[in-house]
Design a protein around this motif. Sequence first.
Motif, PDB file in Angstrom:
ATOM      1  N   GLY A 153      78.144  10.429 -11.488  1.00 30.34           N
ATOM      2  CA  GLY A 153      77.017  10.216 -12.378  1.00 30.34           C
ATOM      3  C   GLY A 153      76.887   8.806 -12.902  1.00 30.34           C
ATOM      4  O   GLY A 153      76.051   8.533 -13.772  1.00 30.34           O
ATOM      5  N   ARG A 154      77.699   7.876 -12.396  1.00 27.09           N
ATOM      6  CA  ARG A 154      77.614   6.484 -12.835  1.00 27.09           C
ATOM      7  C   ARG A 154      76.439   5.800 -12.137  1.00 27.09           C
ATOM      8  O   ARG A 154      76.266   5.937 -10.927  1.00 27.09           O
ATOM      9  CB  ARG A 154      78.909   5.744 -12.533  1.00 27.09           C
ATOM     10  N   LEU A 155      75.650   5.071 -12.908  1.00 26.50           N
ATOM     11  CA  LEU A 155      74.460   4.425 -12.377  1.00 26.50           C
ATOM     12  C   LEU A 155      74.740   2.963 -12.048  1.00 26.50           C
ATOM     13  O   LEU A 155      75.466   2.282 -12.796  1.00 26.50           O
ATOM     14  CB  LEU A 155      73.316   4.503 -13.397  1.00 26.50           C
ATOM     15  N   PRO A 156      74.193   2.459 -10.964  1.00 27.55           N
ATOM     16  CA  PRO A 156      74.385   1.042 -10.661  1.00 27.55           C
ATOM     17  C   PRO A 156      73.645   0.183 -11.678  1.00 27.55           C
ATOM     18  O   PRO A 156      72.532   0.522 -12.099  1.00 27.55           O
ATOM     19  CB  PRO A 156      73.758   0.894  -9.266  1.00 27.55           C
ATOM     20  N   PRO A 157      74.232  -0.927 -12.106  1.00 28.88           N
ATOM     21  CA  PRO A 157      73.503  -1.834 -13.002  1.00 28.88           C
ATOM     22  C   PRO A 157      72.371  -2.507 -12.232  1.00 28.88           C
ATOM     23  O   PRO A 157      72.599  -3.112 -11.176  1.00 28.88           O
ATOM     24  CB  PRO A 157      74.569  -2.844 -13.426  1.00 28.88           C
ATOM     25  N   VAL A 158      71.170  -2.384 -12.709  1.00 29.19           N
ATOM     26  CA  VAL A 158      70.018  -2.935 -11.994  1.00 29.19           C
ATOM     27  C   VAL A 158      69.263  -3.910 -12.887  1.00 29.19           C
ATOM     28  O   VAL A 158      69.333  -3.828 -14.119  1.00 29.19           O
ATOM     29  CB  VAL A 158      69.060  -1.835 -11.502  1.00 29.19           C
ATOM     30  N   ARG A 159      68.560  -4.813 -12.244  1.00 25.00           N
ATOM     31  CA  ARG A 159      67.713  -5.762 -12.943  1.00 25.00           C
ATOM     32  C   ARG A 159      66.405  -5.910 -12.181  1.00 25.00           C
ATOM     33  O   ARG A 159      66.362  -5.769 -10.953  1.00 25.00           O
ATOM     34  CB  ARG A 159      68.391  -7.134 -13.069  1.00 25.00           C
ATOM     35  N   MET A 160      65.354  -6.213 -12.909  1.00 19.05           N
ATOM     36  CA  MET A 160      64.055  -6.479 -12.297  1.00 19.05           C
ATOM     37  C   MET A 160      63.903  -7.978 -12.039  1.00 19.05           C
ATOM     38  O   MET A 160      64.158  -8.790 -12.926  1.00 19.05           O
ATOM     39  CB  MET A 160      62.920  -6.008 -13.208  1.00 19.05           C
ATOM     40  N   MET A 161      63.511  -8.318 -10.811  1.00 21.21           N
ATOM     41  CA  MET A 161      63.136  -9.690 -10.496  1.00 21.21           C
ATOM     42  C   MET A 161      61.669  -9.705 -10.091  1.00 21.21           C
ATOM     43  O   MET A 161      61.236  -8.902  -9.267  1.00 21.21           O
ATOM     44  CB  MET A 161      63.975 -10.274  -9.355  1.00 21.21           C
ATOM     45  N   LEU A 162      60.909 -10.605 -10.683  1.00 19.67           N
ATOM     46  CA  LEU A 162      59.535 -10.823 -10.260  1.00 19.67           C
ATOM     47  C   LEU A 162      59.492 -12.202  -9.613  1.00 19.67           C
ATOM     48  O   LEU A 162      60.007 -13.171 -10.190  1.00 19.67           O
ATOM     49  CB  LEU A 162      58.583 -10.756 -11.453  1.00 19.67           C
ATOM     50  N   ALA A 163      58.893 -12.253  -8.430  1.00 22.67           N
ATOM     51  CA  ALA A 163      58.956 -13.497  -7.666  1.00 22.67           C
ATOM     52  C   ALA A 163      57.643 -13.758  -6.953  1.00 22.67           C
ATOM     53  O   ALA A 163      56.929 -12.841  -6.542  1.00 22.67           O
ATOM     54  CB  ALA A 163      60.094 -13.424  -6.643  1.00 22.67           C
ATOM     55  N   ASN A 164      57.336 -15.048  -6.817  1.00 22.45           N
ATOM     56  CA  ASN A 164      56.283 -15.494  -5.919  1.00 22.45           C
ATOM     57  C   ASN A 164      56.777 -16.769  -5.239  1.00 22.45           C
ATOM     58  O   ASN A 164      57.965 -17.099  -5.327  1.00 22.45           O
ATOM     59  CB  ASN A 164      54.956 -15.699  -6.660  1.00 22.45           C
ATOM     60  N   ASP A 165      55.903 -17.476  -4.555  1.00 24.39           N
ATOM     61  CA  ASP A 165      56.350 -18.659  -3.816  1.00 24.39           C
ATOM     62  C   ASP A 165      56.781 -19.797  -4.731  1.00 24.39           C
ATOM     63  O   ASP A 165      57.438 -20.737  -4.283  1.00 24.39           O
ATOM     64  CB  ASP A 165      55.230 -19.155  -2.894  1.00 24.39           C
ATOM     65  N   GLU A 166      56.445 -19.721  -6.022  1.00 28.56           N
ATOM     66  CA  GLU A 166      56.728 -20.831  -6.928  1.00 28.56           C
ATOM     67  C   GLU A 166      57.809 -20.539  -7.949  1.00 28.56           C
ATOM     68  O   GLU A 166      58.405 -21.470  -8.499  1.00 28.56           O
ATOM     69  CB  GLU A 166      55.446 -21.230  -7.668  1.00 28.56           C
ATOM     70  N   LEU A 167      58.073 -19.266  -8.233  1.00 28.97           N
ATOM     71  CA  LEU A 167      58.961 -18.947  -9.347  1.00 28.97           C
ATOM     72  C   LEU A 167      59.603 -17.587  -9.145  1.00 28.97           C
ATOM     73  O   LEU A 167      58.941 -16.636  -8.725  1.00 28.97           O
ATOM     74  CB  LEU A 167      58.157 -18.950 -10.657  1.00 28.97           C
ATOM     75  N   ARG A 168      60.911 -17.509  -9.434  1.00 24.09           N
ATOM     76  CA  ARG A 168      61.625 -16.230  -9.477  1.00 24.09           C
ATOM     77  C   ARG A 168      62.180 -16.045 -10.886  1.00 24.09           C
ATOM     78  O   ARG A 168      62.807 -16.959 -11.429  1.00 24.09           O
ATOM     79  CB  ARG A 168      62.806 -16.205  -8.497  1.00 24.09           C
TER      80      ARG A 168
END
Length: 340
Positions: A153-168
């Motif tokens: 029942g352990r969940l992987p630590p996740v993060r959101m990344m928003l990216a385009n050609d100029e910025l992540r």
Amino acid sequence: MNTTSSRPLLLTMGDACGIGPEIAVAAWAADRGADLRLVGDAGVFRRALGFMGLDLPVAVLDQCDDVAPPDCLPVWQPSGLPTDLLDQPLGQVSAQAGAAAARCIIAAVHEQQSGRSRALVTAPIHKEALHAGGIDHPGHTELLQALCGDAQGRLPPVRMMLANDELRVVLVTIHVALRQAVDLITTGRVLQTLRITDEALRRAGVAAPRIGVAGLNPHAGEGGLFGDEEIHHIAPAIEQARSLGIDARGPIAPDTVFMRARHAPPAHPGEFDAVVAMTHDQGLIPVKYLGVEQGVNVTLGLPLVRTSPDHGTAFDIAGSGRADPASMAAAIRMARTMSA
């Protein structure tokens, strides 16, 4: 088992009452890659083809990695979808549409975990519809995290990344109230975000990632005058990350770090390969300002590749044929790169 190159990318339908099916079929029609399969209701996709002015036959596949005839939209329809999706009004919250969107995600994740696909590209879902459909998760990220938990029942630590050609941009906190987000900014959480970001960038082909770290407070706290989160949590996390060989720099004033990171050659090469931002809006506003049509949402930390367009269900234009598939196309390209 199929090789990586032959295993398909799965494009989930999203909310059937929104623009997800429309951008999925339009992106497929423009791409026509042999590695793409659409996951969802065949009738909904046929309707979406009509909305987008595309005269293409639909091939319903028995398995997600089956091959469709040339110039046929390849659709894998998982079991358990509601039978009345075409009866749901476009542009409105529907429990059936929410349940169907979740079913497609769950089925696609299972296929990836079973080795029959190599990456997942998700069309937009509606959080209220998801909840009405019986799914107790606020969005894609949390549902995917739950699906990827281990036997204990352990969940992987996740993060959101928003990216385009100029910025992540990678976020330390995501879908929580701002008051709660401040309490979640701890040394451990910031360090974990830096490790996840560094690992993801390396997998994406960045040999030596440079990560700029935004402060939380104005002027990054100005030495404690405007808040001390930088002193007690953010700076120690950066120091620990650097001891692990991660090129993390900061904390940097949040009103300048995104400008410094923006990669717009030849006049403005980016100083950083990604920015770690402390809160949802702090990080997503600058990326979206550059244009949602090319933005891609990537879930980092999962044991699978998942990308998504950087926009929602757009209920106001659903069924009009005006949906722009550019962000979906960008999400497909990034999924290919990350799963190569």
